[in-house]
Design a protein around this motif. Structure first.
Motif, PDB file in Angstrom:
ATOM      1  N   ASP A   1      28.130  40.371  38.909  1.00  0.00           N
ATOM      2  CA  ASP A   1      29.397  40.079  39.500  1.00  0.00           C
ATOM      3  C   ASP A   1      29.273  38.818  40.352  1.00  0.00           C
ATOM      4  O   ASP A   1      30.105  38.030  40.615  1.00  0.00           O
TER       5      ASP A   1
ATOM      6  N   TYR B   1      33.468  44.877  48.825  1.00  0.00           N
ATOM      7  CA  TYR B   1      35.002  45.295  49.062  1.00  0.00           C
ATOM      8  C   TYR B   1      35.405  44.337  50.232  1.00  0.00           C
ATOM      9  O   TYR B   1      34.774  44.383  51.105  1.00  0.00           O
TER      10      TYR B   1
ATOM     11  N   ALA C   1      37.149  41.445  45.925  1.00  0.00           N
ATOM     12  CA  ALA C   1      35.560  41.215  45.651  1.00  0.00           C
ATOM     13  C   ALA C   1      35.107  39.825  46.376  1.00  0.00           C
ATOM     14  O   ALA C   1      35.742  38.928  46.039  1.00  0.00           O
TER      15      ALA C   1
ATOM     16  N   LYS D   1      33.545  41.591  35.249  1.00  0.00           N
ATOM     17  CA  LYS D   1      33.260  42.480  36.345  1.00  0.00           C
ATOM     18  C   LYS D   1      33.169  43.992  35.667  1.00  0.00           C
ATOM     19  O   LYS D   1      34.045  44.660  35.856  1.00  0.00           O
TER      20      LYS D   1
ATOM     21  N   GLN E   1      28.213  48.876  44.097  1.00  0.00           N
ATOM     22  CA  GLN E   1      29.186  49.493  43.924  1.00  0.00           C
ATOM     23  C   GLN E   1      29.471  50.446  42.871  1.00  0.00           C
ATOM     24  O   GLN E   1      29.912  51.593  43.036  1.00  0.00           O
TER      25      GLN E   1
END
Length: 558
Positions: free
Chosen positions: A528, A345, A472, A535, A269
């Motif tokens: 993460d 996502y 997330a 994060k 990401q």
């Protein structure tokens, strides 16, 4: 003549209207780089442009240009813009006085200058040479020969066409886009014996046309590594985001035979972020793509292998070996594994949203779509830093950017600096207490239904572009039944595994798990995907490095 030109030393050009500064920087450059590079200096931007034109005619190469910011008639930014037309692959740096720093940083963000140098730069060993070393390392890595572009022919609103462009862009593969309904696109389709139904058509430098290729086929065709060199490694890293790249750099640099496997593209990401401004060491910010590319080259320099389009579907313990299984049935073994798969996502829970994925609705910041947003209204869903960074980025293209936030404000989820930055951009609007509940359109997204959580009213808004940054979700289904995970699927490690002094089920060692170690000895987690992780890009990189330290400790005790 051509042979003499190709054999000539690459050029370092310095431009400054102050004779004393000009002589000093040329002297320091010749002292350190004179054996491998030819140093030229000019006292004005006009003189430097004339010199570059002569160099171009002689067929010589320019490796780097250092230009003073404040010069009469033409400042350093204006000069570098024109110099880029002559030598687009030359690396660029600004020389600035302390008082110029704010203006220089703003200009760097606009024209993508590689570095800025504060005057005076004494001692050069600390302040000048490391910057120039970085410029030259990048120039050497990218080369100065013409880049063989991949040609992509497709429909603007075709989801797979978007997927191919996004895959190439995120893997730093240069390509040129041709719409299938334009003359050049039709010519390429005809030459390949294809039709508009065969898009996307991909033509790599080899000339062999590929019709709607999957990512694995595409990766192999454009020269990305997809196959491991051996069957057994010291360390296998699953996931190529900041944590995985950090582990790859430290693992390979410390002598471990290291391979990183990534399902899509390195960077995760973070790699799609338009600009990260709170990462240590980049006061003027850095794009996720730039940070990823530097980390990727750094890992390769130390000898790590990076494999793309490899989807890991299972983890197995086989005696002292840790084995990862791929979707194609192959496998890879190692002494230790670092899981750094990050998060995805969440899907937009709106009626009709799935119908428009890749056709106006995108997950993450799709930079390939930015130019097409010119003059249009763009909606961004989410309230964390990634959404804020995307809003800043798209504000340079779109007529209006609307940031949709489910909560009552941004303070609890977004960094303060980013909130202030958004407040200062005229064409960015923040709508709180708002959710997307509907998506409508024919060939592509045309309208969104927005519900006000306070009143329950739904408003239809016109837009062809929506970018989603909500929540997330960890990619850990492939670990089911192997390592301990929390109720949301994040992987538990270290102290979280020891409950009331009891070690995790199946743990067969006298010691307790190391801080980033999972319930399976020799399997570590960074970034993460770890339960209770911070994060942030910096913490992910740090955990990647820490995981390698713990891998060494594990190997020493095995």
């Amino acid at each position: 003549m051509a042979g003499a030109a190709s054999a000539a030393k690459p050029i370092l050009l310095t431009v400054d209207d102050d004779p004393a500064v000009s002589r000093a920087v040329a002297r320091d450059l010749r002292r350190h780089y004179g054996e491998d590079y030819r140093v030229l200096r000019a006292s004005s931007a006009a003189e430097a442009l004339d010199a570059l034109k002569e160099v171009k005619l002689r067929g010589e190469r320019v490796a780097a240009i250092l230009a003073d910011y404040r010069m009469p008639q033409m400042n350093g930014i204006e000069f570098l813009e024109q110099a880029m037309d002559l030598f687009p692959r030359a690396r660029r740096a600004l020389l600035t006085a302390y008082a110029d720093t704010d203006a220089a940083i703003q200009a760097i963000n606009v024209v993508d200058v590689d570095h800025y140098l504060l005057k005076p730069w004494d001692p050069p060993e600390d302040k000048l040479y490391p910057v120039v070393d970085s410029l030259l390392e990048t120039w050497q890595a990218l080369g100065d020969s013409p880049v063989d572009e991949v040609k992509v022919v497709g429909h603007r609103w075709n989801a797979r066409s978007h997927g191919v462009r996004d895959f190439l862009a995120r893997n730093s593969v240069p390509y040129r886009w041709y719409a299938s309904d334009e003359p050049e696109g039709r010519r390429l389709l005809e030459a390949a014996g294809a039709t508009g139904d065969d898009v996307p058509l991909v033509v790599p430098p080899s000339g062999e046309a590929l019709r709607a290729p999957d990512n694995a086929t595409l990766a192999a065709a454009v020269g990305l590594s997809t196959e491991p060199s051996v069957d057994f490694y010291d360390l296998v890293i699953v996931g190529g985001g900041p944590a995985g790249l950090g582990a790859a750099v430290y693992g390979a640099s410390e002598g471990l035979k290291t391979v990183l496997v990534e399902r899509e593209a390195t960077g995760g990401q973070a790699g799609t972020s338009s600009r990260i401004e709170n990462y240590l060491g980049f006061p003027d910010g850095v794009s996720g793509g730039q940070l990823t590319e530097r980390a990727r080259r750094q890992a390769l320099k130390f000898g790590a292998e990076l494999l793309t389009t490899r989807d890991v579907v299972r983890l197995e313990t086989r005696g002292p070996a840790r084995v990862v299984h791929f979707a194609d049935g192959s496998e890879l073994s190692a002494h230790a594994v670092v899981i750094a798969t990050g998060v995805s996502y969440r899907r937009l829970p709106a009626s009709g949203a799935d119908d428009f994925q890749g056709r106006g609705l995108y997950y993450g910041s799709s930079a390939t779509e930015a130019p097409a947003c010119s003059g249009k209204d763009v909606y961004i869903v989410g309230g964390a830093n990634s959404a804020g960074q995307a809003a800043v980025f798209f504000s340079s293209y779109a007529r209006r950017v609307v940031l949709l936030v489910r909560g009552p404000g941004l303070e609890a989820t977004m960094s303060h600096y980013l909130i202030e930055q958004l407040a200062g951009i005229e064409n960015v609007e923040v709508r709180t207490c708002t959710e997307v509940v509907e998506a409508h359109g024919d060939e592509h997204l045309e309208r969104l239904g927005l519900r006000d959580s306070a009143t329950g009213e739904v408003e239809l808004v016109e837009t062809p572009y929506c970018f989603v940054f909500i929540g997330a979700e960890p990619r850990t289904d492939w670990l089911d039944g192997v390592v301990s995970r929390d109720e949301r699927g994040f992987v538990r490690t270290g102290p979280d595994l020891v409950v009331e002094g009891r070690k995790p089920a199946g743990w067969n060692l006298d010691r307790e798990p190391f801080y980033l170690e999972t319930s399976v000895p020799g399997v570590f987690v960074a970034g993460d995907v770890r339960s209770a992780s911070v994060k942030r890009v910096a913490s992910a990189v740090g955990e990647g490095a820490m995981a390698v330290t713990l891998v060494h400790r594990y190997l020493d005790r095995s």
